[in-house]
Design an enzyme around this catalytic site. Structure first.
Site, short mmCIF file in Angstrom:
data_model
loop_
_atom_site.label_atom_id
_atom_site.label_comp_id
_atom_site.label_asym_id
_atom_site.label_seq_id
_atom_site.Cartn_x
_atom_site.Cartn_y
_atom_site.Cartn_z
N ASN A 9 -15.00 -23.15 4.95
CA ASN A 9 -13.67 -22.57 5.18
C ASN A 9 -13.83 -21.44 6.21
O ASN A 9 -14.32 -20.37 5.87
CB ASN A 9 -13.13 -22.04 3.85
CG ASN A 9 -11.82 -21.29 4.02
OD1 ASN A 9 -11.18 -21.34 5.07
ND2 ASN A 9 -11.42 -20.56 2.98
N LYS A 11 -11.66 -19.71 7.68
CA LYS A 11 -10.61 -18.67 7.59
C LYS A 11 -10.09 -18.33 9.00
O LYS A 11 -10.03 -19.22 9.84
CB LYS A 11 -11.15 -17.43 6.84
CG LYS A 11 -11.75 -17.84 5.50
CD LYS A 11 -12.03 -16.68 4.59
CE LYS A 11 -12.65 -17.21 3.29
NZ LYS A 11 -12.88 -16.16 2.30
N HIS A 98 -5.85 -21.38 -1.88
CA HIS A 98 -6.93 -20.41 -1.74
C HIS A 98 -6.43 -19.05 -2.26
O HIS A 98 -5.26 -18.71 -2.06
CB HIS A 98 -7.38 -20.31 -0.27
CG HIS A 98 -8.63 -19.50 -0.14
ND1 HIS A 98 -8.62 -18.13 -0.15
CD2 HIS A 98 -9.92 -19.88 -0.04
CE1 HIS A 98 -9.86 -17.70 -0.05
NE2 HIS A 98 -10.68 -18.74 0.02
N GLU A 100 -6.71 -16.17 -1.16
CA GLU A 100 -6.09 -15.31 -0.14
C GLU A 100 -4.65 -15.72 0.10
O GLU A 100 -3.78 -14.89 0.36
CB GLU A 100 -6.93 -15.38 1.16
CG GLU A 100 -8.24 -14.60 0.99
CD GLU A 100 -9.40 -15.13 1.80
OE1 GLU A 100 -9.20 -15.90 2.76
OE2 GLU A 100 -10.55 -14.78 1.45
N GLU A 170 -13.15 -20.74 -7.45
CA GLU A 170 -13.57 -19.57 -6.68
C GLU A 170 -13.13 -18.30 -7.38
O GLU A 170 -11.97 -17.88 -7.25
CB GLU A 170 -12.92 -19.61 -5.29
CG GLU A 170 -13.26 -20.85 -4.48
CD GLU A 170 -13.09 -20.58 -3.00
OE1 GLU A 170 -14.08 -20.71 -2.29
OE2 GLU A 170 -11.98 -20.23 -2.57
N GLY A 176 -16.12 -13.17 -0.54
CA GLY A 176 -16.34 -12.23 0.55
C GLY A 176 -16.88 -10.88 0.10
O GLY A 176 -16.90 -9.92 0.85
N SER A 216 -19.13 -16.14 -2.04
CA SER A 216 -20.43 -15.61 -1.60
C SER A 216 -21.58 -16.58 -1.81
O SER A 216 -22.71 -16.18 -2.13
CB SER A 216 -20.73 -14.26 -2.27
OG SER A 216 -19.72 -13.33 -1.96
#
Ligand code: PGA
Length: 253
Positions: A9, A11, A98, A100, A170, A176, A216
């Site tokens: 991904n 991003k 996701h 985010e 996730e 991140g 991560s």
């Protein structure tokens, strides 16, 4: 048997030129051969890159995913990108939900249900993300949170539709941040997710669902995570931006 998959991904990173170079490097490496040829490799560049990269990659070896799509089929929705537009340039899959998108852009399970139906009705694959926040884990409600995310969307699918869904667990606190779920934490949640599918669709169907870990994940920890029985690969953010690191993770299998 379910497939092992490693998906990158990207991003909102790379310009088109850089993205094309990265896609080329991944495509070449996969074409030259990977440890386990049946491992699925997916890359998810930004929208602006997709048309160029779609022409560049061998879709039999590297699937191309978008990072999002509209809840609507077409019409007056300024700034949105429809599933049919993605399909028309050869995009194979779409990442949905996701964290985010959920936290920064306020996407809710009912939006995700609309998107998921559009993706599946257009014969594309969905990489469907779920995960709990740090507070939810600290309050020990993480299993309930995941159950709700699965129940409100994925368990509404029929068995045939579920075949085109890749689940990505996730934990938000690991994305991140450099913090990774331990292999045990990942395994117990992946098992919990698979049990939810088993309860609804039976063991055989549940056994065929690919469940990826994300947060991560990098070359140094992929081996331990992927060796867990219910961890079928990874959704990789930061480490997917360097072809070498990404390929090391692919070759963990
Ligand atoms: P990360 O991102 O690997 O950079 O933590 C994972 C993801 O958000 O999919």
């Amino acid at each position: 048997m379910r497939k092992n998959i490693v998906a990158g991904n990207w991003k909102m990173n790379t310009n088109v030129q850089e993205g094309m170079e990265l896609a080329k490097a991944v495509n070449e490496a996969v074409s030259k051969g990977i440890n386990k040829p049946e491992t699925g490799v997916i890359i998810a560049p930004p929208f602006t890159h997709l048309a160029n990269i779609s022409e560049q990659v061998d879709h039999n070896k590297v699937l191309l995913a978008a990072q999002n799509c509209s809840t609507q089929e077409s019409g007056a929705y300024t700034g949105e990108v429809s599933v049919k537009m993605l399909k028309s340039i050869g995009v194979d899959a779409v990442i949905l939900g996701h964290s985010e998108r959920r936290t920064i852009f306020g996407e809710k399970n009912n939006d995700l249900w609309l998107k998921l139906q559009l993706v599946l009705n257009n014969n594309m694959k969905a990489i469907y993300c779920i995960g709990e926040s740090e507070d939810e884990r600290k309050s020990e409600i993480h299993f309930d949170v995941i159950t709700k995310q699965v129940e409100e969307v994925l368990l509404k699918l029929d068995e045939k539709e579920l075949k085109n869904v890749i689940v990505a667990y996730e934990p938000v606190w690991a994305i991140g941040t450099g913090l990774t779920a331990s292999a045990e934490q990942a395994q117990e949640m992946h098992k919990h997710i698979r049990d939810l599918f088993a309860k609804k669709y039976g063991e055989k169907v549940a056994d065929d669902v690919t469940i990826l870990y994300g947060g991560s994940c990098k070359p140094s920890n992929a081996q331990e995570l992927f060796s867990q029985p219910d961890v079928d690969g990874g959704l990789i953010g930061g480490a997917s931006l360097k072809a070498d690191d990404f390929m090391k993770i692919v070759n963990t299998f």
